[in-house]
Design an enzyme around this catalytic site. Structure first.
Site, mmCIF file in Angstrom:
data_model
loop_
_atom_site.group_PDB
_atom_site.id
_atom_site.type_symbol
_atom_site.label_atom_id
_atom_site.label_comp_id
_atom_site.label_asym_id
_atom_site.label_seq_id
_atom_site.Cartn_x
_atom_site.Cartn_y
_atom_site.Cartn_z
ATOM 1 N N ALA A 68 -6.766 1.180 2.124
ATOM 2 C CA ALA A 68 -5.635 0.248 2.194
ATOM 3 C C ALA A 68 -4.316 1.015 2.257
ATOM 4 O O ALA A 68 -4.206 2.107 1.699
ATOM 5 C CB ALA A 68 -5.654 -0.684 0.988
ATOM 6 N N PRO A 69 -3.331 0.471 2.962
ATOM 7 C CA PRO A 69 -3.303 -0.843 3.606
ATOM 8 C C PRO A 69 -3.967 -0.907 4.972
ATOM 9 O O PRO A 69 -4.026 -1.969 5.573
ATOM 10 C CB PRO A 69 -1.816 -1.155 3.705
ATOM 11 C CG PRO A 69 -1.176 0.186 3.836
ATOM 12 C CD PRO A 69 -1.993 1.112 2.981
ATOM 13 N N GLY A 70 -4.447 0.237 5.505
ATOM 14 C CA GLY A 70 -5.220 0.208 6.733
ATOM 15 C C GLY A 70 -4.614 0.936 7.916
ATOM 16 O O GLY A 70 -5.226 1.008 8.980
ATOM 17 N N LYS A 114 -4.137 4.153 8.584
ATOM 18 C CA LYS A 114 -4.913 5.294 9.063
ATOM 19 C C LYS A 114 -6.262 4.837 9.633
ATOM 20 O O LYS A 114 -6.790 5.457 10.561
ATOM 21 C CB LYS A 114 -5.092 6.321 7.947
ATOM 22 C CG LYS A 114 -3.774 6.982 7.537
ATOM 23 C CD LYS A 114 -3.967 8.020 6.453
ATOM 24 C CE LYS A 114 -2.640 8.656 6.062
ATOM 25 N NZ LYS A 114 -1.700 7.710 5.438
ATOM 26 N N GLU A 158 -11.817 0.271 -0.315
ATOM 27 C CA GLU A 158 -10.620 0.125 -1.146
ATOM 28 C C GLU A 158 -11.011 -0.553 -2.448
ATOM 29 O O GLU A 158 -11.470 -1.686 -2.454
ATOM 30 C CB GLU A 158 -9.551 -0.687 -0.419
ATOM 31 C CG GLU A 158 -8.308 -0.941 -1.259
ATOM 32 C CD GLU A 158 -7.671 0.339 -1.792
ATOM 33 O OE1 GLU A 158 -7.452 0.418 -3.026
ATOM 34 O OE2 GLU A 158 -7.409 1.266 -0.996
ATOM 35 N N ASP A 200 -15.855 1.870 -6.311
ATOM 36 C CA ASP A 200 -15.088 2.924 -6.974
ATOM 37 C C ASP A 200 -15.296 4.206 -6.170
ATOM 38 O O ASP A 200 -16.407 4.724 -6.078
ATOM 39 C CB ASP A 200 -15.591 3.105 -8.407
ATOM 40 C CG ASP A 200 -14.753 4.085 -9.208
ATOM 41 O OD1 ASP A 200 -14.098 4.960 -8.597
ATOM 42 O OD2 ASP A 200 -14.756 3.992 -10.453
ATOM 43 N N ASP A 222 -7.378 9.813 1.687
ATOM 44 C CA ASP A 222 -5.940 9.574 1.556
ATOM 45 C C ASP A 222 -5.715 8.966 0.166
ATOM 46 O O ASP A 222 -5.638 7.754 0.013
ATOM 47 C CB ASP A 222 -5.463 8.639 2.660
ATOM 48 C CG ASP A 222 -3.967 8.456 2.676
ATOM 49 O OD1 ASP A 222 -3.253 9.476 2.602
ATOM 50 O OD2 ASP A 222 -3.493 7.312 2.761
ATOM 51 N N CYS A 225 1.185 11.354 0.081
ATOM 52 C CA CYS A 225 2.575 11.194 0.536
ATOM 53 C C CYS A 225 3.519 11.567 -0.605
ATOM 54 O O CYS A 225 4.455 10.846 -0.930
ATOM 55 C CB CYS A 225 2.831 9.781 1.044
ATOM 56 S SG CYS A 225 2.299 8.461 -0.060
#
Length: 341
Positions: A148-150, A152, A169, A200, A218, A272
């Site tokens: 999420a959020p999708g 990538k 997710e 998980d 990510d 990030c």
């Protein structure tokens, strides 16, 4: 984890709250933490200036190959946008089209409409780099561990047609967000072939050992591009504390991804954040504790995109860190690539 996009009204409201000053106690604390958690302080002062100035931020436009529009491409070129990725990249599928502008601006977002595909996705251009590093090919089995959020996930699908594509997710709200993103960009026949789960991520490697050719990790991170702008002071304090605790979760997620990867397969780890503890320290710990993985050189990719992105100097060959600067306000984005042997 892509940065949330602000409307002009939200940005104006935020500026009013800040009363024209970025020297709040949280900005000061943010700076102190960065100084203590990065390798070279002098290289971080410029990025901090950009991160605390949303009017400097830039947005890339990822075109959706499943809803192509020649008119849209022409409009982008007329308005001064140009392809973000071109030239001598080791991996650059023709179907991937991402446009950027030198001028800070935000193209209007498209609303979700049931049954209608969006033509483009707004994102930080640096968010495409982990996908380019992963080099997914048609028919490969792929896992997006924290999807999420999708952004990538749909970027991967712009590049190739995986044999099996598993998007996971764990968080319930973000999982619904991921589902909506996929429905907005991917046609029904293909969406039905994609596995969406809420497992998980720390346990997926045990549930699905050596099942995937490529894995994108990510991970949840302290997200230096967005945490500072919360109007909730308690939330801001929590994000500061969280910076010290996330590396343990990130290590566990990365270790799980290695278990899920087939021998000979490769994974990309990304964040990030500028935090060394969440970036190179996690990778170094994995390399020391897991004898069945080796680093993969991504310097050729970094060199090929160096005109559009600014990188932290003196990183290892298997990693890069995009530093935002004015005119190139992409990132922060850390990327590292590993191979299972």
């Amino acid at each position: 984890m892509e940065c949330l996009h602000w409307s002009s009204s939200e940005l104006h409201e935020w500026k009013i709250k800040q009363k024209g000053s970025f020297k709040s106690k949280f900005v000061k604390l943010f700076w102190i933490i960065l100084r203590s958690s990065t390798q070279r302080n002098w290289e971080i002062s410029g990025p901090v200036d950009v991160l605390t100035c949303p009017s400097c931020w830039q947005y890339a436009i990822l075109l959706n190959k499943f809803s192509q529009s020649a008119e849209l491409e022409n409009t982008l070129r007329v308005e001064g946008y140009h392809p973000a990725f071109q030239g001598t990249l080791p991996y650059l599928p023709r179907s991937l089209k991402c446009y950027i502008s030198r001028t800070p601006r935000r193209f209007p977002a498209q609303k979700h409409q049931t049954g209608k595909l969006k033509e483009y996705y707004l994102l930080n251009a640096a968010s495409v780099l982990p996908v380019l590093a992963l080099e997914v090919k048609d028919g490969e089995d792929v896992l997006d561990l924290c999807a999420a959020p999708g952004g990538k996930s749909i970027t991967i699908l712009q590049c190739a047609s995986p044999g099996q594509f598993h998007c996971n997710e764990y968080d319930d709200l973000r999982s619904r967000w991921l589902k909506q993103t996929m429905e907005s960009f991917i046609p029904d026949p293909l969406v039905n072939l994609i596995t969406l789960s809420k497992l998980d991520g720390r346990q997926i490697g045990d549930f699905k050992p050596e099942l995937y050719d490529k894995v994108l990790v990510d991970v949840p991170c302290s997200n230096d591009r967005s945490w500072l702008f919360s109007s909730d002071t308690q939330q801001a304090k929590f994000r500061l504390i969280q910076r010290k605790e996330l590396s343990s979760l990130q290590f566990q997620l990365l270790r799980s991804a290695i278990k899920a990867l087939r021998p000979g397969g490769s994974l990309v780890y990304s964040t990030c954040t500028l935090s060394k503890a969440e970036n190179s320290d996690v990778i170094n710990l994995i390399l020391k504790s897991c004898a069945n993985v080796m680093p993969v050189d991504i310097t050729e990719m970094a060199k090929a995109v160096s005109q559009e992105f600014t990188f932290l100097g003196d990183t290892q060959q298997h990693e890069l860190l995009v530093l935002p600067e004015k005119g190139k306000a992409w990132g922060p984005m850390y990327v590292a690539k590993l191979k299972k042997i």
